[in-house]
Design a protein around this motif. Structure first.
Motif, PDB file in Angstrom:
ATOM      1  N   ILE A   1       6.003  12.833  -1.408  1.00 15.70           N
ATOM      2  CA  ILE A   1       5.291  12.238  -0.278  1.00 15.70           C
ATOM      3  C   ILE A   1       5.440  10.724  -0.354  1.00 15.70           C
ATOM      4  O   ILE A   1       5.222  10.135  -1.416  1.00 15.70           O
ATOM      5  CB  ILE A   1       3.781  12.580  -0.319  1.00 15.70           C
ATOM      6  CG1 ILE A   1       3.561  14.081  -0.526  1.00 15.70           C
ATOM      7  CG2 ILE A   1       3.074  12.096   0.941  1.00 15.70           C
ATOM      8  CD1 ILE A   1       2.151  14.424  -1.002  1.00 15.70           C
ATOM      9  N   ILE A   2       5.804  10.094   0.764  1.00 14.57           N
ATOM     10  CA  ILE A   2       5.833   8.639   0.862  1.00 14.57           C
ATOM     11  C   ILE A   2       4.934   8.258   2.028  1.00 14.57           C
ATOM     12  O   ILE A   2       5.119   8.739   3.147  1.00 14.57           O
ATOM     13  CB  ILE A   2       7.258   8.087   1.090  1.00 14.57           C
ATOM     14  CG1 ILE A   2       8.115   8.308  -0.149  1.00 14.57           C
ATOM     15  CG2 ILE A   2       7.202   6.597   1.436  1.00 14.57           C
ATOM     16  CD1 ILE A   2       9.549   7.819  -0.025  1.00 14.57           C
ATOM     17  N   GLY A   3       3.948   7.396   1.749  1.00 15.94           N
ATOM     18  CA  GLY A   3       3.052   6.958   2.814  1.00 15.94           C
ATOM     19  C   GLY A   3       1.966   6.050   2.292  1.00 15.94           C
ATOM     20  O   GLY A   3       1.907   5.708   1.117  1.00 15.94           O
ATOM     21  N   GLU A   4       1.087   5.650   3.211  1.00 16.50           N
ATOM     22  CA  GLU A   4      -0.095   4.862   2.859  1.00 16.50           C
ATOM     23  C   GLU A   4      -1.072   5.793   2.134  1.00 16.50           C
ATOM     24  O   GLU A   4      -0.977   7.014   2.272  1.00 16.50           O
ATOM     25  CB  GLU A   4      -0.735   4.299   4.131  1.00 16.50           C
ATOM     26  CG  GLU A   4       0.203   3.435   4.982  1.00 16.50           C
ATOM     27  CD  GLU A   4       0.548   2.099   4.339  1.00 16.50           C
ATOM     28  OE1 GLU A   4      -0.358   1.443   3.796  1.00 16.50           O
ATOM     29  OE2 GLU A   4       1.730   1.710   4.378  1.00 16.50           O
TER      30      GLU A   4
ATOM     31  N   MET B   1       0.811  -1.218   0.000  1.00 16.45           N
ATOM     32  CA  MET B   1       0.000   0.000   0.000  1.00 16.45           C
ATOM     33  C   MET B   1       0.847   1.272   0.000  1.00 16.45           C
ATOM     34  O   MET B   1       0.383   2.324  -0.409  1.00 16.45           O
ATOM     35  CB  MET B   1      -0.929   0.017   1.220  1.00 16.45           C
ATOM     36  CG  MET B   1      -1.930  -1.124   1.242  1.00 16.45           C
ATOM     37  SD  MET B   1      -3.073  -1.063  -0.151  1.00 16.45           S
ATOM     38  CE  MET B   1      -4.062   0.340   0.311  1.00 16.45           C
ATOM     39  N   ARG B   2       2.063   1.167   0.487  1.00 22.06           N
ATOM     40  CA  ARG B   2       2.924   2.348   0.591  1.00 22.06           C
ATOM     41  C   ARG B   2       3.266   2.846  -0.802  1.00 22.06           C
ATOM     42  O   ARG B   2       3.586   2.060  -1.682  1.00 22.06           O
ATOM     43  CB  ARG B   2       4.195   1.969   1.354  1.00 22.06           C
ATOM     44  CG  ARG B   2       4.869   3.125   2.006  1.00 22.06           C
ATOM     45  CD  ARG B   2       5.733   2.612   3.166  1.00 22.06           C
ATOM     46  NE  ARG B   2       6.190   3.731   3.934  1.00 22.06           N
ATOM     47  CZ  ARG B   2       5.461   4.394   4.820  1.00 22.06           C
ATOM     48  NH1 ARG B   2       4.223   4.034   5.036  1.00 22.06           N
ATOM     49  NH2 ARG B   2       5.943   5.418   5.475  1.00 22.06           N
TER      50      ARG B   2
ATOM     51  N   ALA C   1       2.814  10.397   6.954  1.00 20.09           N
ATOM     52  CA  ALA C   1       3.610  10.274   5.730  1.00 20.09           C
ATOM     53  C   ALA C   1       4.946  10.994   5.906  1.00 20.09           C
ATOM     54  O   ALA C   1       5.112  11.786   6.829  1.00 20.09           O
ATOM     55  CB  ALA C   1       2.848  10.892   4.557  1.00 20.09           C
ATOM     56  N   GLU C   2       5.879  10.709   5.018  1.00 16.51           N
ATOM     57  CA  GLU C   2       7.133  11.451   4.987  1.00 16.51           C
ATOM     58  C   GLU C   2       7.020  12.465   3.854  1.00 16.51           C
ATOM     59  O   GLU C   2       6.510  12.144   2.777  1.00 16.51           O
ATOM     60  CB  GLU C   2       8.313  10.507   4.759  1.00 16.51           C
ATOM     61  CG  GLU C   2       8.513   9.573   5.944  1.00 16.51           C
ATOM     62  CD  GLU C   2       9.757   8.721   5.813  1.00 16.51           C
ATOM     63  OE1 GLU C   2      10.846   9.294   5.625  1.00 16.51           O
ATOM     64  OE2 GLU C   2       9.619   7.499   5.890  1.00 16.51           O
TER      65      GLU C   2
END
Length: 180
Positions: free
Chosen positions: A133-136, A80-81, A122-123
């Motif tokens: 952006i990195i995240g779910e 999902m990431r 998120a990052e």
């Protein structure tokens, strides 16, 4: 073979000390990287699990857009990431407007960017003319909306309130309806 271009000043980060970052990406994603340090071109060839290799271009792009290699490699930890990029050039009129909007997104002493990370999970990296952006999925969407609000000229207070409200909703679970 896929190709990704990485800014010149990020090639060293992609390769890592003694090539260790490049080797870790190759090992964990099942790919072979062919990095041309002259023009920043990176060839990505699948040599292992094709499913894991699907994340390799995003890992390389994320490092190229300012993320630490450890953060980019988290894309392999969850199906999902994901990695998303917002191009600020599309949202700004000229270089001065770009600088002003980047300043608003970063905030005083980096506070706005930090709050986006803290409340969304998120990052977030602001590099050049992009927001990475990195995240779910829900984390990424929360940051996207907050960035959109700031770019549309919203004062920081309501943006922080939105982020806090989304944070509380995410902590409670999926069955809470959003109020706008």
């Amino acid at each position: 073979m896929q190709h990704v271009t990485v800014p010149q000043d990020r090639i060293g980060v992609l390769i890592g000390s003694g090539g260790e970052t490049m080797r870790e990406i190759e090992d964990r994603a099942g790919v072979r990287l062919d990095i041309d340090s002259e023009d920043g071109s990176v060839g990505i060839e699948t040599v292992g699990d094709p499913i894991a290799a699907m994340d390799a271009p995003d890992i390389v792009k994320a490092i190229g857009r300012g993320f630490k290699p450890e953060s980019a490699l988290k894309l392999l930890e969850s199906e999902m990431r994901r990695f998303t990029l917002i191009d600020l050039n599309e949202q700004t009129r000229n270089k001065n407007d770009l600088q002003r909007q980047k300043g608003r997104l970063i905030g005083e002493d980096g506070r706005t960017r930090e709050l986006m990370e803290q409340f969304s999970g998120a990052e977030v990296v602001i590099y050049g003319s992009t927001v990475g952006i990195i995240g779910e999925p829900e984390e990424v969407e929360t940051v996207r909306r907050a960035v959109g609000m700031i770019l549309d000229g919203a004062p920081h207070g309501p943006v922080y309130s939105f982020l806090e409200r989304k944070h509380n909703q995410m902590k409670q679970g999926w069955n809470v309806r959003e109020r706008t």
